[in-house]
Design a protein around this motif. Structure first.
Motif, mmCIF file in Angstrom:
data_model
loop_
_atom_site.group_PDB
_atom_site.id
_atom_site.type_symbol
_atom_site.label_atom_id
_atom_site.label_comp_id
_atom_site.label_asym_id
_atom_site.label_seq_id
_atom_site.Cartn_x
_atom_site.Cartn_y
_atom_site.Cartn_z
ATOM 1 N N LYS A 149 0.844 -1.191 0.000
ATOM 2 C CA LYS A 149 0.000 0.000 0.000
ATOM 3 C C LYS A 149 0.885 1.250 0.000
ATOM 4 N N LEU A 150 0.550 2.151 -0.896
ATOM 5 C CA LEU A 150 1.277 3.426 -0.971
ATOM 6 C C LEU A 150 0.414 4.472 -0.285
ATOM 7 N N ILE A 151 0.888 4.963 0.857
ATOM 8 C CA ILE A 151 0.109 5.925 1.645
ATOM 9 C C ILE A 151 0.697 7.318 1.402
ATOM 10 N N ILE A 152 -0.140 8.231 0.909
ATOM 11 C CA ILE A 152 0.337 9.587 0.627
ATOM 12 C C ILE A 152 -0.436 10.589 1.501
ATOM 13 N N PRO A 153 0.208 11.100 2.567
ATOM 14 C CA PRO A 153 -0.458 12.164 3.336
ATOM 15 C C PRO A 153 -0.440 13.435 2.496
ATOM 16 N N THR A 154 -1.591 14.058 2.310
ATOM 17 C CA THR A 154 -1.601 15.193 1.397
ATOM 18 C C THR A 154 -2.573 16.272 1.839
ATOM 19 N N PHE A 155 -2.223 17.522 1.560
ATOM 20 C CA PHE A 155 -3.106 18.634 1.885
ATOM 21 C C PHE A 155 -4.316 18.584 0.961
ATOM 22 N N ALA A 156 -5.481 18.906 1.550
ATOM 23 C CA ALA A 156 -6.736 18.799 0.795
ATOM 24 C C ALA A 156 -6.777 19.787 -0.364
ATOM 25 N N LEU A 157 -6.174 20.962 -0.162
ATOM 26 C CA LEU A 157 -6.222 22.015 -1.177
ATOM 27 C C LEU A 157 -4.937 22.038 -1.982
ATOM 28 N N GLU A 158 -5.071 21.858 -3.259
ATOM 29 C CA GLU A 158 -3.999 21.976 -4.264
ATOM 30 C C GLU A 158 -3.132 20.726 -4.384
ATOM 31 N N ARG A 159 -2.475 20.293 -3.303
ATOM 32 C CA ARG A 159 -1.576 19.148 -3.458
ATOM 33 C C ARG A 159 -2.343 17.899 -3.898
ATOM 34 N N THR A 160 -3.528 17.673 -3.306
ATOM 35 C CA THR A 160 -4.332 16.516 -3.720
ATOM 36 C C THR A 160 -4.636 16.596 -5.217
ATOM 37 N N GLN A 161 -5.058 17.762 -5.686
ATOM 38 C CA GLN A 161 -5.432 17.893 -7.099
ATOM 39 C C GLN A 161 -4.199 17.762 -8.000
ATOM 40 N N GLU A 162 -3.052 18.242 -7.530
ATOM 41 C CA GLU A 162 -1.815 18.082 -8.315
ATOM 42 C C GLU A 162 -1.458 16.609 -8.463
ATOM 43 N N ILE A 163 -1.590 15.875 -7.357
ATOM 44 C CA ILE A 163 -1.245 14.445 -7.403
ATOM 45 C C ILE A 163 -2.244 13.693 -8.292
ATOM 46 N N LEU A 164 -3.523 14.059 -8.183
ATOM 47 C CA LEU A 164 -4.522 13.399 -9.046
ATOM 48 C C LEU A 164 -4.202 13.659 -10.514
ATOM 49 N N TYR A 165 -3.819 14.891 -10.814
ATOM 50 C CA TYR A 165 -3.482 15.217 -12.196
ATOM 51 C C TYR A 165 -2.235 14.443 -12.636
ATOM 52 N N SER A 166 -1.268 14.277 -11.749
ATOM 53 C CA SER A 166 -0.089 13.464 -12.073
ATOM 54 C C SER A 166 -0.511 12.032 -12.403
ATOM 55 N N PHE A 167 -1.395 11.453 -11.584
ATOM 56 C CA PHE A 167 -1.877 10.095 -11.861
ATOM 57 C C PHE A 167 -2.592 10.040 -13.211
ATOM 58 N N HIS A 168 -3.428 11.055 -13.459
ATOM 59 C CA HIS A 168 -4.162 11.130 -14.727
ATOM 60 C C HIS A 168 -3.182 11.042 -15.910
ATOM 61 N N LYS A 169 -2.115 11.847 -15.835
ATOM 62 C CA LYS A 169 -1.130 11.880 -16.936
ATOM 63 C C LYS A 169 -0.363 10.570 -17.026
ATOM 64 N N LEU A 170 0.090 10.046 -15.862
ATOM 65 C CA LEU A 170 0.924 8.840 -15.863
ATOM 66 C C LEU A 170 0.141 7.634 -16.373
ATOM 67 N N LEU A 171 -1.142 7.580 -16.044
ATOM 68 C CA LEU A 171 -1.964 6.456 -16.508
ATOM 69 C C LEU A 171 -2.257 6.586 -17.999
ATOM 70 N N LYS A 172 -2.553 7.826 -18.412
ATOM 71 C CA LYS A 172 -2.908 8.074 -19.813
ATOM 72 C C LYS A 172 -1.749 7.708 -20.733
ATOM 73 N N THR A 173 -0.528 7.965 -20.271
ATOM 74 C CA THR A 173 0.631 7.698 -21.119
ATOM 75 C C THR A 173 1.230 6.316 -20.831
ATOM 76 N N GLY A 174 0.561 5.538 -20.006
ATOM 77 C CA GLY A 174 1.011 4.171 -19.747
ATOM 78 C C GLY A 174 2.308 4.083 -18.968
ATOM 79 N N ARG A 175 2.645 5.150 -18.233
ATOM 80 C CA ARG A 175 3.916 5.120 -17.509
ATOM 81 C C ARG A 175 3.817 4.389 -16.174
ATOM 82 N N ILE A 176 2.608 4.137 -15.701
ATOM 83 C CA ILE A 176 2.442 3.343 -14.469
ATOM 84 C C ILE A 176 1.396 2.260 -14.702
#
Ligand SMILES: [Zn+2]
Length: 462
Positions: free
Chosen positions: A241-268
């Protein structure tokens, strides 16, 4: 004109400044002081000025250390609070969450610390106080001049720090003279995902500039995605399990966007990603309402009907039962949860349940203040206390330093120097002394005539 530095001066919490001009008092930010319980209680319950004497307030952004004591102010203040539209919307959820924390805190204090009934405390403020203050907001967009008080026009510009964050430009006429005062709020950095770059302002005569990273250079933001991808690969292979403590404002959305990009490009590889924070979920919904704050990259995704904060593997965890259910599920999986410094919220349950398994990983993506559980994890202390019980820290800990919502020294210098030709007085606020003093020295060397680092409680006449 007089400027009072009531908070967020010589420190990075409790931002609060006031200017007196043409006989009117303008409050700039009204942040909650976060720190040791006793001092925080004393400062947050006793505002350093009479709220009734404030004529108008402006708010730079929704972070609690800038907005979090507005409900206390409004117990005795009926005037306007001027902010951007996104800041107002974020305050609705952030301040309600803060009221909840105040109530829980008072409950804890009265149960565990107060020795006699007369030592018991009431919350600093409650939900009713938050409802009242939300009625006093006036929201304006970036770049729309607004008459704030006699002889004072306010224009917000994008600070690029969090959604809705602003640099406040005050064009002032007083005693036949005209001048420009700029308050940076918290200044963002160039090229951070989702938001526009901070706006540089020319022609400032007086400036209050933050200095959080006044003497530091950040890792380039591009490497954050690489580190995140590496962490996901490792956890996928380990079935952990990868546990990421994250601030609700901004950092969460940045990480979600990173996942969006990494999944879309097949990098993860594809694996379940949970956001287990009711506040972060509400904040993400507010993001979608404010395209005026997005950079071109995000706007073009929305134009293609692509949601940058979503992907098929993403699950928003709302109920307590669903949250507890994650304990029973086996990995690989990713859990994003708040609070960002592991001081409260659902992250504590996930840490308690997962911190002693070497198959798991805790990924630190934000600043961890001294004396927080997050800091102890960063320091890799062998045993940490969660909910009063000691746990072995066996999970792997990785840290990504590249995420930061604040300008570094290069960004701050560029902001100050954009007004070099006119700048008479520069006040460095919102910084610890090692950062602010080094920055002051450097900017004096670059030709800015007067640079000062005011401390909490000081004032200057101009
Ligand atoms: Zn901030």
């Amino acid at each position: 004109m007089r400027i009072y530095f009531f908070g967020g001066a010589g420190e990075v919490t409790g931002s609060m400044h006031m200017i007196e001009v043409n006989g009117k008092r303008i409050l700039m930010d009204c942040g909650l002081y976060q720190g040791h319980r006793e001092e925080a209680n004393r400062l947050n319950r006793n505002l350093p000025f009479a709220p009734r004497n404030v004529d108008v307030m402006l708010l730079s952004h929704a972070h609690i250390d800038h907005s979090g004591n507005i409900p206390s102010l409004c117990k005795n203040y009926d005037g306007d609070i001027v902010s951007t539209l996104a800041t107002r919307d974020l305050c609705a959820v952030m301040l309600m969450d803060s009221a909840h924390i105040q109530e829980k805190d008072a409950e804890f204090f009265n149960k565990k610390i107060a020795k006699n009934p007369e030592d018991e405390i009431t919350p600093v403020y409650n939900y009713d106080d938050v409802s009242k203050c939300l009625e006093q907001f006036i929201a304006i967009n970036y770049g729309r001049p607004y008459r704030l008080a006699d002889g004072v026009t306010l224009t917000f510009h994008d600070a690029g720090h969090v959604l809705g964050s602003s640099v406040a430009v005050l064009d002032i006429q007083e005693n036949g003279k005209t001048y420009r005062l700029v308050y940076s709020g918290d200044l963002g950095r160039k090229q951070i995902p989702i938001l526009n770059d901070p706006t540089l302002i020319s022609g400032a005569d007086i400036m209050l500039l933050e200095s959080t990273y006044g003497n530091r250079v950040h890792d380039p933001i591009e490497i954050a995605d690489n580190h995140l991808a590496e962490a996901v690969h490792t956890i996928y292979e380990r079935k952990g399990k990868l546990i990421i403590p994250t601030f609700a404002l901004e950092r969460t959305q940045e990480i979600l966007y990173s996942f969006h990009k990494l999944l879309k490009t097949g990098r993860i590889p594809r694996l379940p990603v949970y956001v287990d924070s009711p506040l972060a979920i509400k904040v993400t919904d507010i993001f979608r309402l404010h395209p005026e704050c997005f950079d071109e990259e995000i706007l073009s995704l929305f134009e293609n009907r692509e949601d940058p904060f979503d992907f098929p593997e993403l699950q928003m965890v709302r109920s307590k039962e669903e949250s507890q259910g994650l304990n029973e599920e086996s990995g690989p999986m990713v859990i994003l949860s708040a609070s960002g410094m592991c001081e409260g919220g659902r992250i504590l349950h996930h840490l308690r349940n997962n911190i002693s398994d070497p198959n798991n990983m805790i990924l630190i993506v934000g600043y961890q203040a001294k004396h927080t559980l997050g800091r102890r994890i960063v320091e890799r202390q062998p045993r940490v206390r969660i909910f009063g019980l000691e746990h072995d820290l066996e999970a792997e800990v990785r840290i990504i330093n590249a995420y930061s919502g604040h300008a570094d020294k290069n960004g701050l210098d560029a902001f100050a120097l954009a007004s070099k030709d006119t700048l008479q007085k520069l006040f460095l606020v919102h910084g610890e002394s090692d950062q602010s003093e080094a920055m002051a020295e450097r900017l004096r060397g670059q030709g800015i005539r007067e640079v000062r680092v005011p401390q909490r409680g000081e004032y200057v006449d101009l």
